[in-house]
Design an enzyme around this catalytic site. Structure first.
Site, PDB file in Angstrom:
ATOM      1  CB  CYS A 100      -0.895  -0.024   1.237  1.00 54.26           C
ATOM      2  SG  CYS A 100      -1.806   1.498   1.471  1.00 54.26           S
ATOM      3  CB  CYS A 104      -4.646   6.594  -3.236  1.00 57.14           C
ATOM      4  SG  CYS A 104      -4.760   5.215  -2.117  1.00 57.14           S
ATOM      5  CB  THR A 191      -3.608   4.017   5.192  1.00 57.15           C
ATOM      6  OG1 THR A 191      -4.418   2.886   5.467  1.00 57.15           O
ATOM      7  CG2 THR A 191      -2.579   3.643   4.140  1.00 57.15           C
ATOM      8  CD  GLU A 257      -2.420  -0.101   7.727  1.00 54.46           C
ATOM      9  OE1 GLU A 257      -1.878  -0.967   8.451  1.00 54.46           O
ATOM     10  OE2 GLU A 257      -2.258  -0.049   6.489  1.00 54.46           O
ATOM     11  CG  HIS A 292     -10.371   5.179  -0.587  1.00 58.39           C
ATOM     12  ND1 HIS A 292      -9.155   5.582  -1.094  1.00 58.39           N
ATOM     13  CD2 HIS A 292     -10.075   4.438   0.516  1.00 58.39           C
ATOM     14  CE1 HIS A 292      -8.185   5.107  -0.339  1.00 58.39           C
ATOM     15  NE2 HIS A 292      -8.718   4.401   0.630  1.00 58.39           N
ATOM     16  CE1 TYR A 296      -8.496   1.107  -1.276  1.00 52.56           C
ATOM     17  CE2 TYR A 296      -9.696  -0.807  -0.495  1.00 52.56           C
ATOM     18  CZ  TYR A 296      -8.955   0.325  -0.236  1.00 52.56           C
ATOM     19  OH  TYR A 296      -8.678   0.674   1.050  1.00 52.56           O
ATOM     20  CB  CYS A 299      -3.784   0.570  -5.129  1.00 51.95           C
ATOM     21  SG  CYS A 299      -5.220   0.210  -4.093  1.00 51.95           S
ATOM     22  CD  GLU A 447      -5.573  -0.579   2.377  1.00 49.56           C
ATOM     23  OE1 GLU A 447      -4.485  -0.751   2.935  1.00 49.56           O
ATOM     24  OE2 GLU A 447      -5.733   0.175   1.426  1.00 49.56           O
TER      25      GLU A 447
HETATM   26  C1  LIG Z   1      -5.736  -1.838   6.384  1.00 48.63           C
HETATM   27  C2  LIG Z   1      -6.758  -0.767   6.531  1.00 48.63           C
HETATM   28  C3  LIG Z   1      -6.452   0.539   6.166  1.00 48.63           C
HETATM   29  C4  LIG Z   1      -7.377   1.569   6.351  1.00 48.63           C
HETATM   30  N1  LIG Z   1      -7.037   2.866   6.043  1.00 48.63           N
HETATM   31  C5  LIG Z   1      -7.871   3.889   6.369  1.00 48.63           C
HETATM   32  C6  LIG Z   1      -7.490   5.244   6.185  1.00 48.63           C
HETATM   33  O1  LIG Z   1      -6.407   5.549   5.701  1.00 48.63           O
HETATM   34  N2  LIG Z   1      -8.341   6.224   6.549  1.00 48.63           N
HETATM   35  C7  LIG Z   1      -9.544   5.941   7.090  1.00 48.63           C
HETATM   36  O2  LIG Z   1     -10.264   6.877   7.430  1.00 48.63           O
HETATM   37  N3  LIG Z   1      -9.942   4.656   7.289  1.00 48.63           N
HETATM   38  C8  LIG Z   1      -9.141   3.629   6.933  1.00 48.63           C
HETATM   39  N4  LIG Z   1      -9.544   2.320   7.112  1.00 48.63           N
HETATM   40  C9  LIG Z   1     -10.813   2.085   7.795  1.00 48.63           C
HETATM   41  C10 LIG Z   1     -11.918   1.448   6.982  1.00 48.63           C
HETATM   42  O3  LIG Z   1     -12.612   2.395   6.225  1.00 48.63           O
HETATM   43  C11 LIG Z   1     -12.821   0.739   8.013  1.00 48.63           C
HETATM   44  O4  LIG Z   1     -12.119  -0.404   8.448  1.00 48.63           O
HETATM   45  C12 LIG Z   1     -14.180   0.357   7.479  1.00 48.63           C
HETATM   46  O5  LIG Z   1     -14.964   1.495   7.225  1.00 48.63           O
HETATM   47  C13 LIG Z   1     -14.919  -0.573   8.473  1.00 48.63           C
HETATM   48  O6  LIG Z   1     -14.966   0.015   9.735  1.00 48.63           O
HETATM   49  P1  LIG Z   1     -14.473  -0.818  11.005  1.00 48.63           P
HETATM   50  O7  LIG Z   1     -13.135  -1.325  10.727  1.00 48.63           O
HETATM   51  O8  LIG Z   1     -14.691   0.048  12.169  1.00 48.63           O
HETATM   52  O9  LIG Z   1     -15.405  -2.084  11.071  1.00 48.63           O
HETATM   53  P2  LIG Z   1     -16.835  -2.197  11.714  1.00 48.63           P
HETATM   54  O10 LIG Z   1     -17.604  -0.945  11.461  1.00 48.63           O
HETATM   55  O11 LIG Z   1     -16.708  -2.635  13.117  1.00 48.63           O
HETATM   56  O12 LIG Z   1     -17.466  -3.345  10.845  1.00 48.63           O
HETATM   57  C14 LIG Z   1     -17.397  -4.725  11.183  1.00 48.63           C
HETATM   58  C15 LIG Z   1     -18.663  -5.408  10.670  1.00 48.63           C
HETATM   59  O13 LIG Z   1     -19.800  -4.843  11.320  1.00 48.63           O
HETATM   60  C16 LIG Z   1     -20.754  -4.390  10.360  1.00 48.63           C
HETATM   61  N5  LIG Z   1     -21.377  -3.164  10.876  1.00 48.63           N
HETATM   62  C17 LIG Z   1     -20.757  -2.056  11.334  1.00 48.63           C
HETATM   63  N6  LIG Z   1     -21.661  -1.126  11.709  1.00 48.63           N
HETATM   64  C18 LIG Z   1     -22.867  -1.664  11.501  1.00 48.63           C
HETATM   65  C19 LIG Z   1     -24.208  -1.198  11.689  1.00 48.63           C
HETATM   66  N7  LIG Z   1     -24.452   0.015  12.184  1.00 48.63           N
HETATM   67  N8  LIG Z   1     -25.205  -2.015  11.335  1.00 48.63           N
HETATM   68  C20 LIG Z   1     -24.974  -3.240  10.821  1.00 48.63           C
HETATM   69  N9  LIG Z   1     -23.733  -3.740  10.631  1.00 48.63           N
HETATM   70  C21 LIG Z   1     -22.696  -2.956  10.958  1.00 48.63           C
HETATM   71  C22 LIG Z   1     -19.933  -4.129   9.096  1.00 48.63           C
HETATM   72  O14 LIG Z   1     -20.725  -4.199   7.919  1.00 48.63           O
HETATM   73  C23 LIG Z   1     -18.888  -5.226   9.166  1.00 48.63           C
HETATM   74  O15 LIG Z   1     -19.408  -6.415   8.647  1.00 48.63           O
HETATM   75  C24 LIG Z   1      -8.655   1.270   6.895  1.00 48.63           C
HETATM   76  C25 LIG Z   1      -8.969  -0.061   7.235  1.00 48.63           C
HETATM   77  C26 LIG Z   1      -8.039  -1.064   7.062  1.00 48.63           C
HETATM   78  C27 LIG Z   1      -8.396  -2.459   7.472  1.00 48.63           C
END
Ligand SMILES: Cc1cc2nc3c(=O)[nH]c(=O)nc-3n(C[C@H](O)[C@H](O)[C@H](O)COP(=O)(O)OP(=O)(O)OC[C@H]3O[C@@H](n4cnc5c(N)ncnc54)[C@H](O)[C@@H]3O)c2cc1C
Length: 483
Positions: A100, A104, A191, A257, A292, A296, A299, A447
């Site tokens: 990564c 971006c 990230t 991250e 974003h 994907y 990248c 990711e």
């Molecule tokens: C390697 C990596 C890099 C990243 N880089 C960035 C970055 O640079 N900047 C940034 O801002 N973010 C970044 N992210 C964050 C990414 O956008 C989030 O991981 C993603 O939006 C999911 O949020 P969460 O991880 O909190 O998972 P969760 O929200 O906890 O989700 C877990 C599960 O629960 C479900 N869920 C969550 N909320 C609800 C709800 N209200 N109702 C029903 N189901 C629900 C989801 O669908 C999923 O199946 C990165 C993530 C990763 C893994």
């Protein structure tokens, strides 16, 4: 300045006195830390490639407002060609780093902010677009890397920001002053934030009137007082401390991250791009996520190219390259990878101008792109593991290979095709391990699943954009149904 060299970029990051913590300790020199340095090298590649004439058209663009040549990672897309060039640039960067390359997220945030601030100002008579353009021109002129910070910790997912037991679980304004605001909260999974000059913060979700204090967007430098980062662990991260290039698989590049804490950070007025206009939080989120999800399709495809190549090399080193099922598996991997690329190009080619003049991708196709990304890299990894054989997870270390007594045995028993050294065979298997299970798997696998939103987030958008009503009409017309 407009374009920095890779070396100038590294030195510019070195000058920033950011607060970084890892394994419970403050890291005084993150730039030279062996765990963190590979991720910095990946961002550096976005600067190095921009200096190479062969890649100039992809890696740079001319900003029509200033007439200056800038890095495309700082560009506002003004055409569908710009959108497609973005995807191609990302594929190139993925191919050159197998990791990564982080830059971006900021680029996607710029493009979402550009059009959203314009539309907020039109309704509210605010000056967010002017603030944002000033910030963007500063970024373009200095050739900065900007972290795009959207994801809040979110606490209880069933509750809105204002309804959380702990009000800081979504980043919010805690004080309003004549010269700006003070914010408190955190952004998770950031990230490349350690490799950034600035952080651009956006809300995570659509919001209602009760969430006004959470509807905040702004940019601050990484050395802002009370801003600090706690680095996230990655599987096999401490292998980088052992000094073996072979054992880490991809010795030069990586991604990192961090959990980023805003513990009462001051934001001056001219760095604020949204402040309480909660009905626009959803637009900003949707547009950022759309760009974003398009990203994907570039990248991950570039990294996929490396993984497919590694699997093909592993097959040759095993002496299995001519087997028809191996050839077919490589075809399947290529088919999956190119499908992702096709989605990235398609949502770009079908882009449309926004009111502010920049181009937005086709949101339905961008969401289809990302939905496929939540699946295909997993299948590509599965096939790579199949072709690699079990040695990718059971091979002894480089130290064993170099050991005066053990080395001869490792050399003898782990050789495949006699024309290839055991060392080379182990190197390619470690690269596959790195991409499938090691540090790079964070960027290539998880990711792909959660970055830019978990799969369900895309399905909601696909439901919204899919126009089922029009499809039902088509079916009724063909079937001569009159109701
Ligand atoms: C390697 C990596 C890099 C990243 N880089 C960035 C970055 O640079 N900047 C940034 O801002 N973010 C970044 N992210 C964050 C990414 O956008 C989030 O991981 C993603 O939006 C999911 O949020 P969460 O991880 O909190 O998972 P969760 O929200 O906890 O989700 C877990 C599960 O629960 C479900 N869920 C969550 N909320 C609800 C709800 N209200 N109702 C029903 N189901 C629900 C989801 O669908 C999923 O199946 C990165 C993530 C990763 C893994």
């Amino acid at each position: 300045m407009a374009l920095m060299t890779g070396e100038e970029y590294i030195e510019s990051i070195r000058k920033i006195k950011m607060q970084v913590y890892m394994f419970g300790k403050k890291i005084e020199n993150p730039v030279d830390d062996p765990i963190l340095r590979p991720s910095l090298n990946s961002v550096r590649m976005t600067y190095d490639l921009a200096q190479i004439p062969e890649y100039k058209d992809l890696m740079t663009a001319v900003d029509p407002d200033t007439g200056k040549t800038i890095n495309r990672f700082c560009h506002i897309h003004r055409s569908t060609q710009d959108l497609m060039n973005k995807v191609k640039m990302q594929r190139l960067c993925g191919q050159k780093t197998a990791a990564c390359f982080q830059r971006c997220v900021g680029m996607d945030a710029f493009n979402a902010e550009w059009s959203t601030t314009y539309e907020v100002d039109k309704v509210h008579g605010t000056h967010y677009h002017e603030n944002f353009v000033k910030f963007l021109h500063y970024v373009q002129e200095k050739d900065l890397t900007v972290d795009g910070a959207m994801t809040d910790p979110k606490g209880d997912r069933s509750k809105a920001p204002h309804a959380q037991e702990d009000p800081d679980l979504y980043l919010r304004v805690v004080e309003r002053r004549p010269d700006g605001v003070v914010v408190r909260g955190a952004k998770a999974h950031q990230t490349g934030i350690l490799n950034s000059h600035e952080v651009l913060v956006m809300p995570t979700i659509a919001m209602g009137p009760d969430d006004k204090d959470y509807a905040i967007s702004f940019a601050v430098p990484l050395d802002s007082p009370n801003l600090f980062m706690i680095v996230g662990r990655q599987s096999c991260d401490t292998r980088k401390l052992e000094g073996s290039k072979m054992d880490v698989g991809n010795p030069e590049f990586g991604g990192v991250e961090a959990l980023t804490i805003f513990d009462n950070v001051f934001v001056p007025n001219d760095r604020i791009f949204l402040n309480g206009e909660s009905e626009f939080a959803g637009m900003l989120v949707e547009r950022f996520a759309g760009y974003h999800r398009q990203s994907y399709g570039g990248c991950k495809v570039g990294v996929g190219d490396v993984l497919i190549g590694a699997a093909a090399v592993a097959a040759e080193y095993n002496g299995a390259a001519k087997a028809s099922h191996i050839k077919d598996k490589l075809i399947e991997m290529t088919h999956l990878n190119e499908t992702l690329y096709a989605c990235g190009i398609a949502c770009s080619a079908e882009g449309q101008p926004t009111e502010s003049g920049n181009y937005l991708i086709n949101l339905l196709l961008a969401n289809v792109c990302k939905q496929n990304v939540t699946r295909f890299p997993y299948e590509i990894v599965r096939l790579a593991e199949d072709i690699a054989g079990g040695l990718m997870v059971t091979a002894p270390s480089e130290k064993d290979l170099r050991d005066p007594k053990l080395g001869a045995y490792v050399e003898k028993y782990l050789r495949g095709n006699p024309a290839v050294t055991t060392e080379n065979r182990l190197k390619i298997l470690r690269l596959i391990e790195n991409l499938s299970l090691g540090t790079a798997a964070v960027g290539y696998r998880t990711e792909s699943m959660h970055g830019a939103g978990s799969p369900q987030a895309q399905r909601i958008m696909i439901a919204r954009q899919g126009n089922l009503g029009a499809k039902k009409k088509l079916a009724k017309a063909i079937a001569h149904i009159e109701e």
